[in-house]
Design a protein around this motif. Sequence first.
Motif, mmCIF file in Angstrom:
data_model
loop_
_atom_site.group_PDB
_atom_site.id
_atom_site.type_symbol
_atom_site.label_atom_id
_atom_site.label_comp_id
_atom_site.label_asym_id
_atom_site.label_seq_id
_atom_site.Cartn_x
_atom_site.Cartn_y
_atom_site.Cartn_z
ATOM 1 N N GLY A 80 0.806 -1.217 0.000
ATOM 2 C CA GLY A 80 0.000 0.000 0.000
ATOM 3 C C GLY A 80 0.833 1.257 0.000
ATOM 4 N N ARG A 81 2.099 1.150 -0.423
ATOM 5 C CA ARG A 81 2.989 2.303 -0.321
ATOM 6 C C ARG A 81 3.712 2.612 -1.632
ATOM 7 N N LEU A 82 3.521 1.813 -2.632
ATOM 8 C CA LEU A 82 4.222 2.024 -3.884
ATOM 9 C C LEU A 82 3.261 2.593 -4.913
ATOM 10 N N VAL A 83 3.685 3.591 -5.607
ATOM 11 C CA VAL A 83 2.842 4.236 -6.608
ATOM 12 C C VAL A 83 3.265 3.763 -7.987
ATOM 13 N N SER A 84 2.364 3.104 -8.687
ATOM 14 C CA SER A 84 2.683 2.572 -10.003
ATOM 15 C C SER A 84 2.732 3.688 -11.031
ATOM 16 N N PRO A 85 3.698 3.622 -11.951
ATOM 17 C CA PRO A 85 3.750 4.648 -12.996
ATOM 18 C C PRO A 85 2.533 4.572 -13.901
ATOM 19 N N GLN A 86 2.071 5.721 -14.350
ATOM 20 C CA GLN A 86 0.889 5.799 -15.186
ATOM 21 C C GLN A 86 1.267 5.994 -16.652
ATOM 22 N N PRO A 87 0.413 5.569 -17.567
ATOM 23 C CA PRO A 87 0.690 5.769 -18.995
ATOM 24 C C PRO A 87 0.877 7.248 -19.317
ATOM 25 N N ILE A 88 1.718 7.529 -20.304
ATOM 26 C CA ILE A 88 2.014 8.906 -20.679
ATOM 27 C C ILE A 88 0.751 9.680 -21.017
ATOM 28 N N LYS A 89 -0.147 9.085 -21.774
ATOM 29 C CA LYS A 89 -1.387 9.776 -22.157
ATOM 30 C C LYS A 89 -2.192 10.167 -20.926
ATOM 31 N N LEU B 98 6.194 17.953 -11.191
ATOM 32 C CA LEU B 98 5.540 17.380 -10.013
ATOM 33 C C LEU B 98 4.722 16.144 -10.374
ATOM 34 N N ILE B 99 4.015 16.207 -11.484
ATOM 35 C CA ILE B 99 3.228 15.045 -11.921
ATOM 36 C C ILE B 99 4.143 13.864 -12.204
ATOM 37 N N ALA B 100 5.268 14.113 -12.850
ATOM 38 C CA ALA B 100 6.224 13.037 -13.123
ATOM 39 C C ALA B 100 6.722 12.404 -11.831
ATOM 40 N N LEU B 101 7.010 13.218 -10.837
ATOM 41 C CA LEU B 101 7.526 12.704 -9.573
ATOM 42 C C LEU B 101 6.496 11.856 -8.841
ATOM 43 N N TYR B 102 5.269 12.365 -8.752
ATOM 44 C CA TYR B 102 4.259 11.708 -7.928
ATOM 45 C C TYR B 102 3.483 10.614 -8.648
ATOM 46 N N PHE B 103 3.377 10.701 -9.974
ATOM 47 C CA PHE B 103 2.564 9.728 -10.699
ATOM 48 C C PHE B 103 3.326 8.982 -11.784
ATOM 49 N N GLY B 104 4.617 9.234 -11.868
ATOM 50 C CA GLY B 104 5.434 8.582 -12.883
ATOM 51 C C GLY B 104 6.308 7.467 -12.352
ATOM 52 N N GLY B 105 6.024 7.000 -11.132
ATOM 53 C CA GLY B 105 6.807 5.904 -10.568
ATOM 54 C C GLY B 105 8.158 6.336 -10.029
#
Length: 309
Positions: A31-40, A75-82
């Motif tokens: 419950g602590r790892l944030v998976s990277p999201q697709p570029i789109k 910021l988006i890359a850091l928090y939602f880009g894995g």
Amino acid sequence: MASCDHAGQAGRRVEREAFSRYNVIMRGKKGRLVSPQPIKQLERLSVELRRRIITMIYKAGSGHPAGCLSCLDILIALYFGGILKYDPKNPNWEERDRFLLSAGHYAPALYAVLAQAGFFAVEKLTSLRDFGSGLQGHPQKNKLAGIETTAGLLGQGLSTGVGLALSARKERKFAHRVFVLLSDAEHQEGQVWEAIMAAVKYKLSNLVAIVDRNQIQIDGRTDDIMPINPLANKYSSFGWKVLETNGHEFRRLLTAIHQAKTERQRPVVVIADTIAGKGVSFMEGRPKWHGKSLNEQEWQKALGSLKGK
């Protein structure tokens, strides 16, 4: 301080819609790892969060839209880009990476990202700069979940980052990293260069600085006020590993930051070329929007500029 009911209602509607459509947090087994999201998906999120930020600043009647929009994709890359390790349900998790916003006037962008990540309710965003709100014009530690340090005076964040990175290495408890986001104009402050020297002396390979190179500051263009170029060569001459990238192209931005995380010998700086006011046509590249809020007509025009992107 503005108290525009129509702005608040519109802002809450935009935020509810965006949150329901693009709540991109995913968790691993702990419950602590944030998976990277697709570029789109990151690109769509970028547009939605720009709309939130514009509405927040408009409602507050005060803020720094140009820098918030230039740094947002970082910021988006850091928090939602894995990139970052964090747990919004346990903000003080000891193994988390530390993110420090040195350019404290970028706070609305950080607030928008933290809310999207689940650190607090999205509805709180419309309380920006309200009396008693945890969302003040500059972030304040212990007032809002996810904020690692109080910011305000420019040029101090990297020094704090050096201290945290040195502490983490000496304690050797956890393999977390320290990320610091600086504005380019902060490099006109002498304290930044003292921190740059200290990071090399102590071989802080767990420290990553990211420079939002948007080329402007409150009085005009950075190169006209006090030139800082050649910035990459200066960092390199002090002993840092230097990576340069486009701060709005997620694939290139994520590649650079992931590469920074592989360094084991020295601190790394990622210099991200960005556009002040990115996404809002009448703001882009214009120093007048460094610290200027929007009137109702400008707010509507800005939302229209972002519509459908």
